[in-house]
Scaffold this active site. Sequence first.
Site: not given
Length: 142
Positions: A12, A84, A91
């Site tokens: 997240c 999210c 990422c």
Amino acid sequence: MDSERKTILFVCTHNAARSQMAEAIVNHLYRDRYQAYSAGTEPTEVHPFARRVMAELGMDMGRQRSKSIEEFSSRDFDWVVTLCNHARETCPVFPAGYKRVHMGFEDPAAAEGDEEEMLESFRTVRDEIRDWIDGAILRTDE
């Protein structure tokens, strides 16, 4: 990492609530089959309301801390799960051989209201994450 169990990294943005709760849920309820970790693309600190609502279910997050995704860059995971949209977009790519999954949940820390209303927001997201982990990840991974 324990080679007997599959590994999951929950990501997240701040590693303050959603990913922390997901880590605690897996490590508490499914520790015989999985080892979960959590990290943030911009880590801050674990939200106290996340700790409180998990404690309501007997899940102690006292030792959990907010961690950077960079701490895990050299590790292999069976699953990398973004929780999210910002984390999904930022990422990093991990080594091959893992399943990458995205499921966006509302940020309970963004809820407005008094303390009880805020806690209810955290409870709702906690329960949604728990139900999703049980149905979408663990059952499809058997």
